[in-house]
Design a protein around this motif. Sequence first.
Motif, short mmCIF file in Angstrom:
data_model
loop_
_atom_site.label_atom_id
_atom_site.label_comp_id
_atom_site.label_asym_id
_atom_site.label_seq_id
_atom_site.Cartn_x
_atom_site.Cartn_y
_atom_site.Cartn_z
N ASP A 85 44.23 45.29 25.49
CA ASP A 85 45.35 45.58 26.38
C ASP A 85 44.81 46.42 27.53
O ASP A 85 44.06 47.38 27.30
CB ASP A 85 46.45 46.38 25.65
N PHE A 86 45.21 46.06 28.75
CA PHE A 86 44.74 46.74 29.94
C PHE A 86 45.89 47.12 30.85
O PHE A 86 46.89 46.39 30.94
CB PHE A 86 43.83 45.82 30.78
N VAL A 87 45.72 48.22 31.57
CA VAL A 87 46.56 48.60 32.70
C VAL A 87 45.61 49.00 33.81
O VAL A 87 44.75 49.86 33.61
CB VAL A 87 47.49 49.79 32.35
N HIS A 88 45.73 48.37 34.97
CA HIS A 88 44.83 48.69 36.08
C HIS A 88 45.45 49.83 36.88
O HIS A 88 46.58 49.72 37.37
CB HIS A 88 44.62 47.47 36.98
N THR A 89 44.73 50.93 37.00
CA THR A 89 45.28 52.13 37.63
C THR A 89 45.48 51.98 39.14
O THR A 89 46.26 52.73 39.73
CB THR A 89 44.39 53.36 37.38
N HIS A 90 44.81 51.01 39.77
CA HIS A 90 44.94 50.84 41.22
C HIS A 90 45.95 49.78 41.62
O HIS A 90 46.51 49.85 42.71
CB HIS A 90 43.57 50.51 41.84
N THR A 91 46.17 48.80 40.75
CA THR A 91 47.08 47.70 41.10
C THR A 91 48.34 47.68 40.25
O THR A 91 49.25 46.90 40.54
CB THR A 91 46.36 46.34 40.93
N SER A 141 39.20 34.13 31.78
CA SER A 141 39.57 33.99 33.19
C SER A 141 40.63 35.03 33.57
O SER A 141 40.57 35.62 34.66
CB SER A 141 40.08 32.58 33.46
N ALA A 142 41.59 35.25 32.68
CA ALA A 142 42.63 36.26 32.95
C ALA A 142 42.02 37.66 33.03
O ALA A 142 42.39 38.46 33.89
CB ALA A 142 43.71 36.20 31.87
N VAL A 143 41.07 37.95 32.15
CA VAL A 143 40.37 39.24 32.18
C VAL A 143 39.58 39.37 33.48
O VAL A 143 39.62 40.41 34.15
CB VAL A 143 39.45 39.40 30.94
N GLU A 144 38.87 38.31 33.85
CA GLU A 144 38.09 38.32 35.09
C GLU A 144 38.99 38.58 36.29
O GLU A 144 38.62 39.33 37.20
CB GLU A 144 37.39 36.97 35.24
N HIS A 180 34.31 38.02 39.34
CA HIS A 180 32.98 37.79 38.77
C HIS A 180 33.16 37.69 37.26
O HIS A 180 33.98 38.41 36.69
CB HIS A 180 32.06 38.97 39.12
N PRO A 181 32.40 36.83 36.60
CA PRO A 181 32.49 36.78 35.13
C PRO A 181 32.20 38.16 34.52
O PRO A 181 31.32 38.88 35.00
CB PRO A 181 31.42 35.77 34.73
N ILE A 182 32.95 38.48 33.48
CA ILE A 182 32.77 39.76 32.79
C ILE A 182 31.98 39.48 31.51
O ILE A 182 32.28 38.55 30.76
CB ILE A 182 34.14 40.40 32.45
N ASP A 183 30.97 40.29 31.27
CA ASP A 183 30.12 40.15 30.09
C ASP A 183 30.98 40.29 28.83
O ASP A 183 31.64 41.32 28.63
CB ASP A 183 29.04 41.23 30.14
N VAL A 184 30.95 39.28 27.96
CA VAL A 184 31.76 39.34 26.74
C VAL A 184 31.28 40.46 25.83
O VAL A 184 32.09 41.00 25.05
CB VAL A 184 31.82 37.99 26.00
N ALA A 185 30.02 40.85 25.92
CA ALA A 185 29.54 41.98 25.12
C ALA A 185 30.26 43.26 25.52
O ALA A 185 30.52 44.13 24.67
CB ALA A 185 28.03 42.14 25.28
N LEU A 186 30.62 43.39 26.79
CA LEU A 186 31.39 44.54 27.26
C LEU A 186 32.79 44.52 26.65
O LEU A 186 33.31 45.54 26.20
CB LEU A 186 31.46 44.56 28.79
#
Length: 186
Positions: free
Chosen positions: A41-47, A67-70, A82-88
Amino acid sequence: MHDHHLANRTRRRLLAGLGALPLLLGGRFAHARPGEPRALDFVHTHTDEKLSVVYFHNGDYLPDALSAVENLLRDFRTGERHPIDVALLDILHELRSAHGGGSFEIISAYRSPITNATLAGKSTGVARNSLHMQGRAIDVRLAGRNTGSLRDAAVALARGGVGYYPESDFVHLDTGRVRRWGAQKS
């Protein structure tokens, strides 16, 4: 010859001991089982954008979810993705699980080279070759959780870089070599 055998025996003991580390930590940081779903779960602090997503299920990373995460973790200044490293993502999942859930508040994720150069020109704390430009770094806090505790858990994982910024209340995580910087244990 004797030194060589001793070094090999020492190396095997060290590796065996490291293999037991998750057990010594009470299983707290054991990797998720291969087939178990992984969600974030994410909340972007700038958007102010929010995303709840299962990104791994039935042994596979899910392309639509990635793709949604990216999209969420794009450079919010330029709109570049940009693709996000799945290890991250897996590191975030393990940290979230270890802390009993919660939403990650995104401070910074992917940075375009232009954004990174601009930020590096304004601050000595921004690396010119930052892993943010490769989709391999993120600056976060976990809502309702102490960032010092998040830092400690990330250091215990030993799966990449961990920077701690208590004044700004966030932790930098990346999938580069294991290292740490910033304020130490409080």
